[in-house]
Design an enzyme around this catalytic site. Structure first.
Site, PDB file in Angstrom:
ATOM      1  N   TYR A  56       0.858  -1.189   0.000  1.00 53.66           N
ATOM      2  CA  TYR A  56       0.000   0.000   0.000  1.00 53.66           C
ATOM      3  C   TYR A  56       0.885   1.226   0.000  1.00 53.66           C
ATOM      4  O   TYR A  56       1.832   1.301   0.780  1.00 53.66           O
ATOM      5  CB  TYR A  56      -0.900   0.025   1.243  1.00 53.66           C
ATOM      6  CG  TYR A  56      -2.339  -0.322   0.919  1.00 53.66           C
ATOM      7  CD1 TYR A  56      -3.034   0.379  -0.052  1.00 53.66           C
ATOM      8  CD2 TYR A  56      -2.993  -1.347   1.592  1.00 53.66           C
ATOM      9  CE1 TYR A  56      -4.354   0.066  -0.353  1.00 53.66           C
ATOM     10  CE2 TYR A  56      -4.314  -1.664   1.294  1.00 53.66           C
ATOM     11  CZ  TYR A  56      -4.988  -0.953   0.314  1.00 53.66           C
ATOM     12  OH  TYR A  56      -6.285  -1.259   0.011  1.00 53.66           O
ATOM     13  N   ASP A 201      -7.748  13.520 -24.719  1.00 58.02           N
ATOM     14  CA  ASP A 201      -7.732  12.106 -24.320  1.00 58.02           C
ATOM     15  C   ASP A 201      -7.110  11.347 -25.495  1.00 58.02           C
ATOM     16  O   ASP A 201      -7.761  11.124 -26.515  1.00 58.02           O
ATOM     17  CB  ASP A 201      -9.173  11.646 -24.059  1.00 58.02           C
ATOM     18  CG  ASP A 201      -9.254  10.166 -23.704  1.00 58.02           C
ATOM     19  OD1 ASP A 201      -8.271   9.436 -23.920  1.00 58.02           O
ATOM     20  OD2 ASP A 201     -10.327   9.744 -23.224  1.00 58.02           O
ATOM     21  N   LYS A 230      -3.113   0.404 -24.911  1.00 53.50           N
ATOM     22  CA  LYS A 230      -3.560   0.300 -26.316  1.00 53.50           C
ATOM     23  C   LYS A 230      -2.322   0.372 -27.211  1.00 53.50           C
ATOM     24  O   LYS A 230      -1.486  -0.535 -27.143  1.00 53.50           O
ATOM     25  CB  LYS A 230      -4.591   1.393 -26.604  1.00 53.50           C
ATOM     26  CG  LYS A 230      -5.864   1.257 -25.748  1.00 53.50           C
ATOM     27  CD  LYS A 230      -6.930   2.245 -26.152  1.00 53.50           C
ATOM     28  CE  LYS A 230      -8.231   2.055 -25.399  1.00 53.50           C
ATOM     29  NZ  LYS A 230      -8.291   2.764 -24.108  1.00 53.50           N
TER      30      LYS A 230
HETATM   31  N1  DSN Z   1     -12.896   0.206 -24.545  1.00 55.60           N
HETATM   32  C1  DSN Z   1     -12.026   1.158 -25.198  1.00 55.60           C
HETATM   33  C2  DSN Z   1     -12.046   1.015 -26.668  1.00 55.60           C
HETATM   34  O1  DSN Z   1     -12.254  -0.095 -27.143  1.00 55.60           O
HETATM   35  O2  DSN Z   1     -11.832   1.980 -27.379  1.00 55.60           O
HETATM   36  C3  DSN Z   1     -12.306   2.558 -24.804  1.00 55.60           C
HETATM   37  O3  DSN Z   1     -12.499   2.662 -23.444  1.00 55.60           O
END
Ligand code: DSN
Length: 416
Positions: A56, A201, A230
């Site tokens: 923590y 974003d 991503k």
């Molecule tokens: N779930 C994501 C996407 O597929 O773009 C966005 O939060």
């Protein structure tokens, strides 16, 4: 490490072990075209599975609420330094647990409930957390929207008109399903005209920006959020970057405003991913993602599919399945049966519903991580055409699935 070598899990919890093993096989044998997914490196995976999860550490390096933080501080400071180098930002907070909590913290730092915010409509490519009525953002703040034109592009003159009419306190630029370049500088000029904050974003395109392939909002915008999993190819999580003058507000909004203890094992994995993204090979990777997306879009156009905006500048595209007499859901199901994952998606001005929309969204970050290039992308485009055109022919879909598997075996996912 391949799941088959997880001796402890295998012994103690065979149900979960089996499910993970099957998922590993699914990921190995099938093609991933979901634009927001990717495969992390073995080093990122190792960092995630460490004893850092036992700790923590509410607070920030040097200012924690619990003892025993010397190694956690080292990890967090390294992660912060790497983000600053990667994006050339003034301040970075790496504790956000994921994209929506990061965006919630940004709103909390800059706005009061009821304040007006301008963002891209979800059905034109925005995101739930950019003001959709069923999301906290749409419930707490008064969102007004801009969209894309009939040609699939955002028209910045229209954005300006709406901004001047609505006078929002913040302008949000960012998307989950828009395939064209963002004019960050113009967004900032519009925001300056009305005294609004600028929030980008960049969850979808952070890796493409870090890899030097797309323009960055960092020089212009007040605050920027991104997920780390991503195109950036790190663990699931998020970060927030901002100008130094907003650093305290952002840090306070994350902790104690929004979150408790950070996920230190994930933050270590973020640091590992940032180091990977700082290497010259990452630029090559980011460039190849875009090359692959452009090839995929142009092949599909040649096969008679309608692509929103007729192409792409980034890693994704929206394919309007009405051009083939199918719905997005029918296409998603047929492709899944053929071993190709994607997601059904609304297209701009869609007359269908979110659960049964007209389009699918495709993206190339994951197949590019596997090392696939033009030859493989052309094969994939052909399989997409065949699967969609023969969506009711189970034996055809199975035969595509077999071919997909053969290709996938030659391009293993990292670490397997
Ligand atoms: N779930 C994501 C996407 O597929 O773009 C966005 O939060």
């Amino acid at each position: 490490m391949p799941t088959s070598q997880f001796q402890h899990l295998k012994m103690t919890d065979s149900e979960i072990f089996e499910a993970i093993l099957k998922e590993e096989k699914r990921q190995s044998d099938e093609l991933e075209l979901i634009a927001s997914e990717n495969y992390v490196s073995p080093a990122v995976l190792e960092a995630m599975g460490t004893i850092l999860t036992n700790k923590y550490s509410e607070g920030y390096p040097g200012k924690r609420y619990y003892a025993g933080q010397e190694n956690i501080d080292t990890v967090e400071n390294i992660a912060i330094d790497r983000v600053k180098k990667l994006f050339n930002c003034e301040h970075a907070n790496i504790q956000a647990l994921s994209g929506s909590p990061a965006n919630a913290a940004v709103y909390m730092a800059f706005l009061k409930p009821g304040d007006r915010v301008l963002g891209l409509s979800l059905d034109h490519g925005g995101h739930l957390s950019h003001g959709h009525p069923v999301n906290f953002s749409g419930m707490l703040y008064q969102f007004v929207r801009y969209g894309v034109e009939a040609n699939g592009y955002i028209d910045m003159d229209k954005v300006r008109e709406i901004a001047i009419k609505e006078r929002p306190k913040m302008i949000v630029a960012g998307f989950s399903a828009y395939s064209r370049n963002m004019d960050w500088k113009r967004f900032k000029e519009i925001a300056d005209e009305i005294g609004a904050f600028t929030f980008a974003d960049i969850a979808h395109i952070a890796g493409l920006i870090a890899g030097g392939q797309l323009d960055s909002p960092v020089p212009f915008f007040d605050v920027i959020s991104t997920t780390t999993h991503k195109t950036l190819r790190g663990p699931r999580g998020a970060i927030i970057m901002c100008k130094n003058k907003y650093a305290k507000n952002i840090d306070k909004a994350i902790f104690p405003g929004m979150q408790g203890g950070p996920h230190d094992h994930i933050n270590a994995a973020k640091a590992v991913a940032f180091k990977e993204a700082l290497q010259p090979e990452f630029k090559t990777y980011a460039a190849q993602i875009i090359k692959n997306a452009k090839i995929l879009a142009s092949e599909l156009i040649n096969f008679g599919f309608k692509i929103v905006s007729d192409g792409t500048d980034n890693h994704l595209m929206l394919v309007d399945m009405s051009s083939k007499g199918r719905s997005g859901k029918e296409a998603e199901i047929a492709l899944e049966k053929a071993g190709i994952s994607c997601n059904k998606n609304m297209v701009p001005f869609d007359t269908r519903s979110p659960m049964d929309p007209s389009g699918i969204r495709l993206g190339t970050p994951a197949v590019t991580t596997r090392g696939m290039k033009e030859t493989e992308i052309k094969l994939i485009a052909g399989w997409i055409r065949d699967a969609v055109e023969h969506a009711d022919d189970l034996s055809k879909l199975q035969s595509i699935k077999n071919e997909v598997k053969t290709l996938c075996v030659s391009f293993p996912i990292p670490g397997l």
